[in-house]
Design an enzyme around this catalytic site. Structure first.
Site, PDB file in Angstrom:
ATOM      1  N   THR A 255       0.846  -1.200   0.000  1.00 33.18           N
ATOM      2  CA  THR A 255       0.000   0.000   0.000  1.00 33.18           C
ATOM      3  C   THR A 255       0.881   1.249   0.000  1.00 33.18           C
ATOM      4  OG1 THR A 255      -1.807  -1.115   1.145  1.00 33.18           O
ATOM      5  CG2 THR A 255      -1.729   1.274   1.332  1.00 33.18           C
TER       6      THR A 255
ATOM      7  N   CYS B  42     -22.357  -7.483   1.419  1.00 34.19           N
ATOM      8  CA  CYS B  42     -22.730  -7.803   2.784  1.00 34.19           C
ATOM      9  C   CYS B  42     -21.534  -8.183   3.626  1.00 34.19           C
ATOM     10  CB  CYS B  42     -23.749  -8.932   2.780  1.00 34.19           C
ATOM     11  SG  CYS B  42     -25.123  -8.547   1.708  1.00 34.19           S
TER      12      CYS B  42
END
Lengths: 400, 268
Positions: A82, A335
């Protein structure tokens, strides 16, 4: 069989989520140990203890460079992939602002790049997101059509961490050659699964992760081709040629170097073995479970990745049921996400939200075993059938 | 907290859901809430006695772990109850009975109470299960049906020959493309079915709840790999030089979204 993988497998769990995290290879752990207690110096120090650290750092840098066909001075170690993405995209954009303010990414990018792009937009840059095709591929022509005189950087992941589609990076790099626009590629998903040879593919910046080649977590690297100007995003003592300040984490760096050596030696055989496991799972799922579909590209895909969707049911419920049955998998369903948004990559390939909700991803790796396909297939058809029985949406085609 | 950090009680109901199924007969009403677009759709069937008691209750749910568990939980809570009493059972009561839900799931996947209330309201209004529409649950994903009005599709002419087709000689020319075929009747549906031999992605878009085609073609559509997109109205086309996306009005939700597409077939 290594002890780490054996430990998971001994609990009876099939780990098919290598894309989320990989075990560190025990040989790597072994290679790291001396750097905690014996070679503990700071590579910046002038004394002998520091010199040992400098020598170890130089050696590790050369080995990681060799893994991707780079020169040692083209490798910048970072605190993870990252951070390498931040250094590449923000660092390049800031350093080259006077050449232009336009950056192009694709709809298939990892959230790390998507959020960096949003940050650039807040800070005065313009970002265009190039579309992907049915299989998740971006075409050089679609990128070309979006380039302007102000474009300075194109960022395309080498492969999708999610649906496993491999991008035509070589063609994109060739399309950009001579335009002055630099290509960055986040190669984390592709590492150890497809060759990354910087002598052959002219990308300017490439993000690497240590854990994705079975090295320690918390370490990454950015390949910066000679002559590609980047500004640092972390400031301090000026380590890593000023591009990444902070005392080098020598144990992890030595670990990544060992992981790279092992990967170079074992990749051809390993890729063939993992690919065979994946192929068997795909063939069995598609032939034994009705209304199952493979997401992503049928051929241009990572050999580790099997990404499905099942009509009429939802992914989180599948992952929970599989967990009960001793299988660790993942899903792109909203979800299961923090934002309750379904996978943007799946939506960009043209799927409807309700279809993206029904996705299920299996990824295999170094310690996966042949018999794990059998284990998965001994439970998956029942999980799908049970959830379909609960669902008001699923109607069997042969009944209608 | 992870979205899947459920209590043991929730997991137990997910693993062994009570009262799964449907009910039929004269004393039955159905409550349907949610939307598959949002990942949740719940059907709750109640069978009511002459003295307004819930004699039997069944459910079917498309959704995540908590969607299934809350459906199962409410059927246990209210079976045998008077309707007035059952109307007082709230989302909070269901969550409490499950010993809590992850905060992120409190709203999106806790629709069971709404589905029950919808079923009771339908019963009192005399709405038969086959006529029940999706009820308004108090969620961000509640359906707010919009009226179908004739609209001009913006930029349709701009993409003529660049992804928009009004005739299609050979379906093979759309190989591996994401094709959206607009519902203009049987020939369009037949073309959509034929296209599935050439591409894995064919969407048949209709403004109605069902395609406006003959019964035989409807059944052929269902058996095919064509994805029927109901209650969807194309609003505008977009793309860099060629068609790349279609702006769609979801008539059930009264919301707009973009659908990625390479070809849009509007037969004349």
């Amino acid at each position: 069989m290594s002890t780490t993988a054996a430990a998971t497998q001994a609990t009876g769990v099939v780990y098919a989520d290598y894309q989320s995290s990989k075990p560190v290879d025990p040989r790597v752990v072994e290679a790291m140990l001396p750097y905690f207690t014996q070679t503990y110096g700071n590579a910046s120090s002038l004394h002998g203890v520091g010199d040992l650290a400098t020598a170890a750092l130089d050696d590790a840098r050369a080995r990681v460079a060799r893994f991707v066909g780079a020169q040692p001075e083209e490798i910048v170690f970072t605190g993870g992939a990252t951070e390498a993405n931040n250094l590449a995209v923000i660092g390049y954009a800031l350093r080259n602002k006077r050449k232009g303010d336009h950056v192009i990414i694709t709809e298939a990018e990892h959230i790390s790049i998507l959020n960096i792009a949003k940050y650039l937009e807040k800070n005065g840059f313009r970002v265009t997101r190039a579309p992907i095709d049915l299989y998740g591929r971006v075409s050089p022509a679609k990128l070309r059509a979006r380039m302007t005189d102000e474009t300075i950087l194109v960022s395309v992941g080498w492969a999708s961490s999610e649906i496993g589609t491999i991008q035509p990076i070589e063609e994109i790099a060739e399309m950009l050659a001579g335009t002055g626009v630099v290509l960055h590629t986040d190669a984390v998903a592709a590492e150890g699964l497809v060759p990354l040879d910087m002598t052959r593919v002219p990308v300017g910046l490439m993000t690497l992760s240590s854990n994705d080649i079975y090295g320690p977590r918390g370490l990454g690297a950015l390949y910066v081709r000679k002559g590609v100007p980047v500004a640092p995003v972390l400031l301090g003592g000026g380590q890593e040629r000023g591009l990444r300040s902070g005392t080098e984490d020598l144990a992890s760096i030595a670990g990544m170097a060992t992981a790279a050596d092992i990967m170079t030696a074992e990749m051809p055989a390993e890729v063939a073995r993992i690919g065979a496991i994946r192929d068997r799972l795909v063939a069995r799922v598609l032939s034994e479970i009705p209304d199952a579909h493979l997401n992503g590209h049928p051929e241009h895909r990572l050999p580790s990745n099997a990404h499905f969707r099942f009509d009429g049911i939802e992914g989180e419920a599948m992952v929970l049921s599989l967990r009960d049955a001793g299988v660790a998998a993942s899903t792109g369903s909203a979800c299961s996400s923090k934002t309750l948004e379904p996978s943007h990559t799946l939506i960009s390939t043209g799927l409807l939200h309700e279809e993206a909700h029904g996705s299920l991803e299996f990824t295999f790796g170094r310690f996966s075993r042949d018999d794990e396909v059998e284990r998965i297939m001994s439970v998956l058809p029942d999980v799908v059938a049970r959830l379909r029985h609960l669902s008001p949406l699923y109607e069997k085609k042969d009944q209608s | 907290m992870k979205s899947t950090q459920y209590t043991d009680k929730t997991l137990e109901h997910f693993r062994n859901p009570r009262n799964v199924g449907t009910l039929e007969g004269p004393n039955v009403a159905l409550g349907r809430v949610g939307n598959p677009v949002c990942g949740d759709l719940m059907d709750i069937y109640i069978k009511v006695t002459d003295d307004d008691r819930i004699e039997d209750i069944k459910f079917q749910t498309f959704g995540c772990g908590s969607a299934v568990a809350t459906s199962s939980m409410i059927t246990e809570l209210v079976v045998g109850m008077q309707l007035d009493e059952a109307l007082k059972v709230s989302r909070g009561d269901v969550a409490d009975a499950l010993e809590g839900l992850p905060p992120i799931k409190m709203h999106c996947s806790n629709l069971a109470a709404d589905a029950l209330h919808e079923a009771i309201n339908n019963w009192r209004a005399g709405v038969k299960p086959e006529n029940a529409t999706t009820g308004a649950a108090a969620t961000s994903c509640q359906p707010r049906p919009a009226e179908v009005v004739e609209v001009e599709i913006e930029h349709l002419a701009d993409y003529q020959g660049k992804g928009v087709y009004t005739t299609l000689g050979d379906p093979a020319q759309l190989a591996d493309q994401r094709v959206v075929v607009l519902d203009t009747g049987d020939p369009a549906a037949q073309l959509a079915i034929d296209l599935t031999d050439h591409t894995g992605r064919v969407v048949f878009m209709t403004t109605g709840k069902e395609p406006s085609v003959s019964a035989a073609v409807r059944s052929a559509l269902r058996l095919s790999d064509v994805k029927v997109l109901a209650e969807a109205q194309p609003l505008a086309l977009g793309g860099e030089g060629e068609l790349e996306r279609i702006r769609v009005h979801d008539l059930n939700e009264d919301e707009e979204y973009e659908l990625t597409a390479d070809a849009f077939v509007v037969l004349e």
